[in-house]
Design an enzyme around this catalytic site. Structure first.
Site, PDB file in Angstrom:
ATOM      1  N   HIS A 184     -20.276  71.828  18.201  1.00 32.27           N
ATOM      2  CA  HIS A 184     -18.839  71.297  18.337  1.00 32.27           C
ATOM      3  C   HIS A 184     -17.689  72.152  17.880  1.00 32.27           C
ATOM      4  CE1 HIS A 184     -21.704  67.662  18.905  1.00 32.27           C
ATOM      5  NE2 HIS A 184     -20.753  67.609  19.925  1.00 32.27           N
ATOM      6  N   ASP A 256     -24.201  72.187  28.200  1.00 27.21           N
ATOM      7  CA  ASP A 256     -23.614  70.977  27.229  1.00 27.21           C
ATOM      8  C   ASP A 256     -22.081  70.825  27.343  1.00 27.21           C
ATOM      9  OD1 ASP A 256     -23.353  69.333  24.784  1.00 27.21           O
ATOM     10  OD2 ASP A 256     -24.553  70.632  23.576  1.00 27.21           O
TER      11      ASP A 256
END
Length: 492
Positions: A184, A256
């Site tokens: 992230h 993702d």
């Protein structure tokens, strides 16, 4: 930008989009009608079962079988269990039990709940082999650190979800379990040779493919041994040569979230999206906060890339055909979703079987419970955890040893229970617990993450997760409310 409606519809077919609220906005409904493949719901879209069911019914009316998905792994990563925590144990707990029938039936029951709410795709299971103790993003989301164990439970989870007519999505290909960084925020790099990657990271994905998984989600990580530079999501040799040609996967390859720094931090979401589709992604999970204007920029970037010759129209057509085939599979399993039903109590039963006790638990007459806070990861979000629902006197404290003397004094003459979550990752938590134990050596420590750091204490309870059912299983063992289960937990 080209205004070719056919090309725009092909670009739309690669998009799995988020939206802002509890209601479907006009731009989303129009987009679904214009070919957007589907949606991914997050915490900000969910407000109880009635609202979610009505929302998903409205989405289903906007197009012919749009993908209606969410990240619902059970355990620590839950969307439908945000208010109190999940009713299902996560993968670490299921791996600790190591009963593949339980894993399959748990995921089938979870699939039944999702189907009843109107979902037809679940971005689960995580099939990463968690070999890095300090992994900040996988941890209890993994079935374990043994590739063979993870592989057999990956297959069981896939079968369970898809038996309920819900698309399973094995993630995070080619494996996020050996990383010590969170994609992230950065682009993690895994330095392992090709033989090890095949024996460890790739084994669960091979098992998932053999189990018939319909989608596989990519990881924003670097694996130099697999060839190519940069994230796997943007690497054709990994998505095509390895996943399709070598592992034989014929379903939908999904990225993702494209708003993660590991894939788009340097080049932006539109450019990263173009490169992902060119590399072999059929479906782009855009992330949580990529709304109408940004979605238009992604669509425009895909169209412009075709005009400029950077992305072939044939690649867009191939991606659209795969997402169309996935939606056809969903239509063909409508009877399964209609018939799917939760299995009452299976989540709690699994959590009870997973709980472990090291040492002798005392009869707690007047417990004083200290919960040592731990930051929620990006994938987990803010979900309640701990034992406050079962004990009247609970202190939630920061992992600061400076408060140890005060807490020890408050616990004087009482039974001390200290609750931690992944204490092995937080030196401050370890120091605080050690100082509390110096004053109260007979205290009970409850670890609601991975039981890696084990202090010398009166008794040590491992739950392998912080879901609601994991917390309840621990509370039962400690005698809260007289709810101790009949079956004794395994002793380690």
């Amino acid at each position: 930008m080209s205004n070719d409606p056919t090309l725009a519809r092909l670009a739309n077919a690669t998009l799995l989009v988020p939206f802002e609220s509890h209601h479907a906005p006009r731009w989303l409904l129009e987009g679904l009608a214009d070919g957007i493949a589907g949606v991914c719901l997050f915490h900000n879209n969910l407000d109880g079962s009635e609202q979610v069911t009505a929302l998903n019914a409205r989405l289903a009316e906007a197009a012919d079988t749009p993908l209606v998905s969410l990240d619902e792994e059970g355990g620590d990563v839950t969307r439908i269990g945000q208010a109190q925590g999940s009713d299902y144990p996560g993968n670490a707990a299921l791996g600790a039990v190591d009963d593949t029938d339980l894993t399959r039936l748990t995921h089938r029951s979870l699939g039944g709940r999702l189907a009843a709410l109107g979902f037809n795709m679940d971005l689960a299971p995580s099939v990463d082999v968690n070999v890095a103790d300090d992994n900040p993003v996988i941890g209890t989301r993994s079935f374990g650190a043994d590739a063979d164990l993870v592989a057999r439970h990956a297959a069981a989870a896939v079968r369970g979800l898809q038996e309920a007519g819900v698309v399973a999505c094995a993630k995070h290909f080619p494996g996020h379990g050996a990383t010590s960084q969170d994609s992230h925020h950065v682009l993690p790099r895994v330095e392992a040779d090709l033989d090890l990657l095949h024996r460890r990271e790739l084994a669960p994905f091979r098992a998932a493919v053999e189990a018939g998984v319909r989608t596989i989600l990519t990881a924003h990580i670097e694996m130099p041994a697999l060839g190519g530079d940069g994230p796997a999501t943007l690497t054709p040799s990994i998505l095509n040569g390895l996943l399709r040609d070598e592992l034989g996967f014929t379903g939908v390859v999904m990225s993702d979230a494209m708003d993660m720094h590991g894939v788009s931090g340097r080049i932006g979401i539109p450019e990263a999206s173009v490169r992902a589709v060119a590399a072999g992604c059929d479906l782009l999970c855009l992330g949580r906060f990529v709304y109408a204007d940004q979605i238009e920029r992604v669509r425009a970037a895909l169209i412009d890339a075709v005009r400029e010759g950077r992305l072939s129209g044939e690649r867009l057509e191939e991606a659209a055909e795969r997402t169309s085939a996935l939606r056809s599979w969903i239509r063909g399993t409508a009877d399964r979703r209609t018939a799917a039903a939760e299995t009452d109590g299976i989540g709690l039963a699994g959590a009870r079987r997973a709980a472990r006790v090291d040492g002798e638990l005392p009869a707690l007459a007047d417990p004083f419970v200290v919960e040592v806070d731990a930051p929620a990861g990006m994938a987990v979000g803010e979900v309640p955890w701990g034992l406050s629902g079962w004990f009247p006197d609970v202190r939630r404290v920061s992992p600061d040893a400076a408060g140890a003397d005060r807490l020890a004094a408050e616990a004087a003459g009482r039974d001390l229970v200290v609750v931690v979550r992944d204490a092995h990752r937080y030196p401050g938590a370890q120091e605080l617990v050690s100082r509390l134990l110096a004053a109260h050596p007979a205290a009970v420590v409850v670890e609601m993450g991975l039981p890696i750091w084990r202090p010398d204490c009166g008794a040590y309870v491992s739950t392998y997760g912080a879901a609601h059912v994991n917390a309840r299983s621990a509370a039962e063992l400690l005698g809260a409310g007289g709810t101790v289960g009949a079956a004794a937990p395994p002793r380690t």
